[in-house]
Design an enzyme around this catalytic site. Structure first.
Site, short mmCIF file in Angstrom:
data_model
loop_
_atom_site.label_atom_id
_atom_site.label_comp_id
_atom_site.label_asym_id
_atom_site.label_seq_id
_atom_site.Cartn_x
_atom_site.Cartn_y
_atom_site.Cartn_z
N HIS A 43 29.11 63.38 10.45
CA HIS A 43 28.62 63.45 9.08
C HIS A 43 27.81 64.74 8.92
O HIS A 43 27.47 65.38 9.93
CB HIS A 43 27.68 62.26 8.82
N HIS A 125 24.92 71.26 8.76
CA HIS A 125 25.75 71.25 9.97
C HIS A 125 26.23 69.84 10.28
O HIS A 125 25.61 68.86 9.84
CB HIS A 125 24.97 71.79 11.17
P1 2AM Z 1 21.10 66.29 13.98
O1 2AM Z 1 22.52 65.78 14.03
O2 2AM Z 1 21.01 67.75 13.82
O3 2AM Z 1 20.25 65.73 15.09
C1 2AM Z 1 20.62 61.04 11.82
O4 2AM Z 1 19.75 61.13 12.90
C2 2AM Z 1 20.84 62.39 11.21
O5 2AM Z 1 19.60 62.89 10.69
C3 2AM Z 1 21.36 63.44 12.17
O6 2AM Z 1 22.36 64.18 11.50
C4 2AM Z 1 20.18 64.32 12.46
O7 2AM Z 1 20.49 65.68 12.61
C5 2AM Z 1 19.39 64.20 11.17
N1 2AM Z 1 17.96 64.47 11.39
C6 2AM Z 1 17.23 65.43 10.79
N2 2AM Z 1 15.96 65.37 11.16
C7 2AM Z 1 15.86 64.37 12.05
C8 2AM Z 1 14.79 63.82 12.82
N3 2AM Z 1 13.54 64.31 12.71
N4 2AM Z 1 15.06 62.81 13.64
C9 2AM Z 1 16.31 62.30 13.74
N5 2AM Z 1 17.37 62.77 13.02
C10 2AM Z 1 17.15 63.79 12.20
#
Ligand code: 2AM
Length: 178
Positions: A43, A125
């Site tokens: 996603h 991303h």
């Molecule tokens: P990431 O894939 O770059 O880790 C669910 O966790 C989604 O929220 C993921 O896409 C994650 O990005 C994003 N996300 C952004 N900030 C986050 C945080 N502080 N902790 C966990 N997930 C985060």
């Protein structure tokens, strides 16, 4: 009081694009490159909300329902690695304005509702690999993955039986692309 849930707003990927990405990932990254996200979990996050009470969730859903943004086409033509967060990702060389505006709105609503938002600029991303702690060779995406984005989704993130699962809780349409 209702239990809190770990929530985020995101864009879902069409199933056929997820399948193509997973195939490309398997061809180009060895098993020791990092921990692959399950195809169903791929996603693009718009706004991470953290742990949210039922009351705050309803307030955020109401605000999300007021968003009147046009749809857009998302092209995944970029890939890279962030060693600090240990992720390998897919993205867009030129993220569409509609995507950036939608994320800005959701992040502003989240922040006003008391959900901490990182001051870091938004880098749209799709995480492909986690725990990618050593630098790996990142090939350019083999061909252009492009698809229309016509809605955004509120997901719950759960960690159950050693697995992360993202469950869609609600979704909102974007306006038809001009
Ligand atoms: P990431 O894939 O770059 O880790 C669910 O966790 C989604 O929220 C993921 O896409 C994650 O990005 C994003 N996300 C952004 N900030 C986050 C945080 N502080 N902790 C966990 N997930 C985060």
């Amino acid at each position: 009081m209702s239990e809190s849930k770990r929530l985020f707003f995101a864009i879902a990927l069409p199933e056929e694009i997820r399948a193509q990405i997973v195939y490309w990932r398997a061809q180009h990254f060895s098993a020791d490159a990092g921990r692959p996200l399950a195809a169903a979990n791929l996603h693009l996050t718009l706004a991470f909300l953290g742990n949210v009470s039922g009351k705050k969730q309803r307030a955020l859903e109401q605000l999300a329902g007021r968003i009147r943004q046009p749809g857009f086409t998302l092209t995944l033509d970029d890939a890279g690695q962030w060693l600090r967060s240990r992720v390998v990702w897919l993205g867009s060389r030129q993220p569409p304005r509609g995507l950036l505006q939608l994320a800005d709105m959701l992040r502003a609503q989240a922040s006003r509702s008391g959900c901490y938002q990182s001051p870091q600029p938004f880098h749209p991303h799709i995480t492909l690999l986690r725990d990618a702690s050593h630098a790996v060779n990142i090939p350019p995406p083999g061909f252009r993955w492009s698809f229309p984005v016509q809605e955004f989704v509120l997901y719950e993130s759960q960690f159950l039986n050693g697995r992360t699962r993202y469950t869609p809780l609600n979704r909102w349409p974007l306006k038809t692309e001009q």
